[in-house]
Design an enzyme around this catalytic site. Structure first.
Site, PDB file in Angstrom:
ATOM      1  N   ASP A  93      -5.114   1.795   6.847  1.00 43.46           N
ATOM      2  CA  ASP A  93      -4.289   2.833   7.455  1.00 43.46           C
ATOM      3  C   ASP A  93      -4.857   4.174   7.024  1.00 43.46           C
ATOM      4  O   ASP A  93      -4.693   4.601   5.883  1.00 43.46           O
ATOM      5  CB  ASP A  93      -2.829   2.691   6.983  1.00 43.46           C
ATOM      6  CG  ASP A  93      -1.955   3.855   7.452  1.00 43.46           C
ATOM      7  OD1 ASP A  93      -2.456   4.704   8.234  1.00 43.46           O
ATOM      8  OD2 ASP A  93      -0.791   3.935   7.044  1.00 43.46           O
TER       9      ASP A  93
ATOM     10  N   GLN B 244       0.783  -1.226   0.000  1.00 42.95           N
ATOM     11  CA  GLN B 244       0.000   0.000   0.000  1.00 42.95           C
ATOM     12  C   GLN B 244       0.817   1.280   0.000  1.00 42.95           C
ATOM     13  O   GLN B 244       0.330   2.323  -0.364  1.00 42.95           O
ATOM     14  CB  GLN B 244      -0.930  -0.008   1.216  1.00 42.95           C
ATOM     15  CG  GLN B 244      -1.833  -1.217   1.199  1.00 42.95           C
ATOM     16  CD  GLN B 244      -2.618  -1.374   2.470  1.00 42.95           C
ATOM     17  OE1 GLN B 244      -2.605  -0.508   3.318  1.00 42.95           O
ATOM     18  NE2 GLN B 244      -3.301  -2.492   2.607  1.00 42.95           N
ATOM     19  N   LYS B 245       2.069   1.194   0.429  1.00 40.77           N
ATOM     20  CA  LYS B 245       2.846   2.430   0.526  1.00 40.77           C
ATOM     21  C   LYS B 245       3.911   2.528  -0.548  1.00 40.77           C
ATOM     22  O   LYS B 245       4.852   3.285  -0.430  1.00 40.77           O
ATOM     23  CB  LYS B 245       3.458   2.552   1.923  1.00 40.77           C
ATOM     24  CG  LYS B 245       2.376   2.784   2.950  1.00 40.77           C
ATOM     25  CD  LYS B 245       2.910   3.180   4.282  1.00 40.77           C
ATOM     26  CE  LYS B 245       1.741   3.422   5.229  1.00 40.77           C
ATOM     27  NZ  LYS B 245       2.177   3.597   6.604  1.00 40.77           N
ATOM     28  N   ASN B 246       3.743   1.757  -1.596  1.00 44.35           N
ATOM     29  CA  ASN B 246       4.707   1.812  -2.684  1.00 44.35           C
ATOM     30  C   ASN B 246       4.272   2.892  -3.666  1.00 44.35           C
ATOM     31  O   ASN B 246       3.140   2.921  -4.138  1.00 44.35           O
ATOM     32  CB  ASN B 246       4.760   0.439  -3.355  1.00 44.35           C
ATOM     33  CG  ASN B 246       5.590   0.453  -4.615  1.00 44.35           C
ATOM     34  OD1 ASN B 246       5.198   1.037  -5.604  1.00 44.35           O
ATOM     35  ND2 ASN B 246       6.728  -0.182  -4.564  1.00 44.35           N
TER      36      ASN B 246
END
Ligand code: ZN
Lengths: 364, 342
Positions: free
Chosen positions: A175, A123-125
């Site tokens: 998140d 998700q944080k790429n």
């Protein structure tokens, strides 16, 4: 996992052992003799990336390259060269098509699903979100320079708009502060120019966690996009926000928000500042554990009101006393900051307050 | 609901002293185990990794522990003649992020002659957009970080006149939020790392006076938690790298004394790994060169010194490089007049 060619999973067979890849010359990584930089890949990693270099070298843009990029991305999704290669292939083989009222073209739909799955996994790429943005731009024919879309059919647009809002909502449910997801969501709202449901979503997030600073940021984004900064609109927003303020007084986010909100006000700013000061009054305390961000805003607004309005010796004395407590007991780690505010405050109002106080006495 | 207690940590009792020899050993050994998985996976940021490690070594006056020729050869290998940009490692695409790291490394060694710098200038220039922002590479993503990379790269080479500096500053200001902070693009949430990029860019461009130092200074001060450490956004955990982003920003704003410096020092020292050397993000986590540089950098700004260790070299708060290097290049940055002693 699907068996389709563009969603292949980790290969069990090395590319170097696959007959259908014999025509491609793999290119090993040449890192030179330098000991500082020598890289020893795992065997599978090396195999896949040797073939990536091989096809980049020949400029091949084909379906099998699409499947190769899938493996390469699976091994290292942060490699932006591979993502770009994938987009080049998609374009070359004609996958991107404009959306219509029946939805996305079938093959293009598969690419959306692929990217959405990748987003869920990592998700944080940055690369996955960038890819998603490219897909959406293709689907609506978005032109960044003119900020316009080729697709005009509201039904078709609505399908994609809802899909992207749902995607970001899903990711934010894991998140709520994911920076990439928020950026994508803001981009979607701004290119589709539809903010109508967003305040409701923000309210939901704040009800779940009133300390969610990202949601406060989004609230400001939505409020300012409406472009209505009249006293009525600002007061209504102040009332709505106050419900969240009361829940957690020490939470800095809503106080920052109120500061920003009231900065949007024109002539009605003093009225709104007075309103906030009055609402804070019952909570003002000189004890440790009181809300520092609230007192910060409270003092700042009184300072502003004194600068632009009638002097008030009592209020002045009260703020000076409060600041002394800030320095000594309430917020000693930021004592130097409060020292600075004290000096500014006394310099701005101290002497004149005294003068006026004297004048009042003489007049009386 | 997130309780405010869960967003800070409790420090172990007494922090260790500053273990400079251990850190130097950690950094010069780091990345020599080239068959390990992490090394392979971090290839895409190797150039920046080198800059972090080498700058940290230079602050400890141990730059000579790494062979200069190897480093310069690596940087040359990552230079793309065609575009004028640098990639993070060979066979990767050039990007502004790694171009800044490469130019910082060459500046440290006084080796600009190792590459054709006029090409680098053209690369940076080609990425500026009509609104003043910068793409990070030809693929077109905009981020305030890329503005910092572009402006810092050109400033080190004394070539700021190659871009529209006024527009570059205008774009930075368009990313300022209602809370005084900056996000990565207009509308994005304030974040201490991005604030550093904004403030650093404006400082290099000598336009730092266009922002309200009091409002931003307050938001930055609010990042300090009871543990003494800083977080990067409200309700997030403290992390050593934010010691750098927040403190450097406050220093550029002339407001470095608004925070509790003693408490911050204690937090940073607690993040050292006493067995391996190096700093981790938080006490007890695994150390890495990134957090090692930013821990040492913050200590350098704070002028930290104890009787057992050699003093750290002075760091420049804008470029995150040894001040000696910045002085030798004759570069001056703009610092806002203090908010502490008015
Ligand atoms: Zn960190």
């Amino acid at each position: 996992m699907s068996t389709s060619d563009d969603e292949s999973t980790t290969p069990h067979v090395f590319y170097k052992d696959r007959p259908e890849w014999q025509d491609v010359q793999p290119i090993p990584s040449d890192e030179g003799p330098s000991p500082v930089v020598a890289i020893d890949y795992s065997e599978q990693f090396a195999d896949v990336y040797n073939y990536i270099r091989g096809v980049i070298n020949t400029g091949e843009l084909s379906r099998r390259v699409l499947s190769l990029t899938c493996d390469a991305i699976g091994l290292n999704a942060a490699n932006y060269t591979v993502w770009q290669l994938r987009r080049d292939v998609l374009e070359a083989i004609g996958v991107p098509k404009l959306i219509d009222e029946s939805g996305l073209d079938k093959e293009f739909e598969k690419e959306f699903t692929f990217c959405e799955k990748m987003i869920e996994n990592i998700q944080k790429n940055y690369q996955v979100w960038h890819h998603q943005k490219a897909l959406v731009s293709w689907a609506v024919g978005y032109d960044e320079s003119t900020k316009t879309m080729q697709v005009k059919n509201p039904e078709a647009l609505d399908i994609l708009f809802k899909r992207e809002l749902q995607l970001t909502k899903d990711i934010l449910s894991y998140d709520a502060k994911n920076y990439h997801a928020w950026q994508h969501r803001q981009w979607i709202l701004s290119i589709f120019k539809d903010y109508s449901g967003e305040l409701e979503y923000v309210n939901q997030l704040l009800t779940d966690d009133v300390r969610n600073n990202s949601a406060w940021n989004q609230r400001y984004f939505v409020f300012t996009s409406m472009q209505d900064f009249s006293q009525e609109s600002l007061t209504e927003e102040l009332n709505a926000v106050w419900e969240f303020v009361k829940v957690a007084l020490c939470n800095e986010s809503p106080w920052s928000y109120l500061r920003g909100l009231i900065r949007l006000a024109g002539d009605c700013r003093p009225t709104l500042q007075k309103e906030v000061v009055a609402r804070c009054k019952p909570f003002v305390s000189k004890k440790e554990g009181t809300s520092v961000p609230m007192l910060g805003l409270y003092i700042e607004f009184i300072d502003d009101l004194l600068r632009n309005g009638e002097p008030d010796p009592e209020e002045f004395a009260e703020v000076v006393c409060l600041l002394e407590h800030m320095i000594k007991t309430i917020d000693p780690i930021r004592a130097k900051y409060w020292d600075y505010i004290m000096t500014k405050f006394v310099n701005a109002h101290g002497d004149s307050e005294l003068d006026k106080f004297t004048k009042v006495e003489i007049n009386a | 609901m997130a309780a405010s207690l869960s967003t800070d940590i409790i420090l172990p009792n007494a922090p260790p002293d500053l273990l400079l020899p251990k850190h130097a050993g950690f950094l010069s050994k780091y990345g020599t185990a080239k068959d390990d998985y992490d090394y392979c996976m971090t290839e895409f940021l190797r150039m920046s990794g080198m800059y972090w490690g080498l700058t940290a070594l230079q602050l400890m006056d141990r730059l000579d522990s790494v062979p200069k020729e190897d480093v310069v050869a690596f940087v040359q290998d990552c230079f793309h003649e065609g575009t004028g940009g640098f990639s993070p490692a060979k066979d990767h695409d050039p990007h502004l992020l790694y171009s800044l790291s490469a130019i910082q490394i060459l500046a440290m060694y006084d080796e600009f002659k190792a590459v054709d710098c006029s090409k680098v200038v053209e690369f940076v220039q080609s990425l500026q957009q009509p609104d003043g922002s910068f793409f990070g590479d030809k693929y077109g993503e905009v981020d305030i970080r890329f503005s910092f990379c572009a402006v810092a790269t050109l400033a080190l080479m004394k070539k700021l006149d190659a871009i529209d500096t006024r527009k570059a500053a205008d774009f930075i200001l368009s990313c300022q939020n209602f809370d005084g902070g900056f996000g990565s693009k207009p509308g994005s949430e304030s974040h201490a790392g991005l604030i550093y990029c904004a403030v650093g860019t404006l400082s290099i461009l000598k336009e730092i006076d266009r922002i309200d130092g009091d409002a931003l200074g307050w938001w930055l001060c609010e990042r300090q938690l009871k543990s003494g450490g800083f977080n990067g956004r409200p309700e997030k955990l403290p992390d050593v790298c934010y010691s750098w982003w927040v403190l450097a920003s406050l220093t550029i704003l002339g407001r470095g004394d608004w925070i509790d410096q003693k408490a911050l020092i204690k937090f940073i020292l607690s993040c050292q790994d006493v067995s391996t050397g190096g700093f981790a993000d938080r006490p007890g986590d695994v150390a890495d060169p990134f957090h090692t540089l930013f821990g040492l950098g913050a200590l350098s700004i704070l002028g930290y010194e104890d009787e057992t260790t050699v003093k750290l070299k002075k760091i420049n708060p804008v470029f995150c490089m040894s001040q000696e290097v910045i002085d030798s290049l004759g570069i001056e940055v703009q610092i806002l007049p203090g908010g502490g002693a008015c």
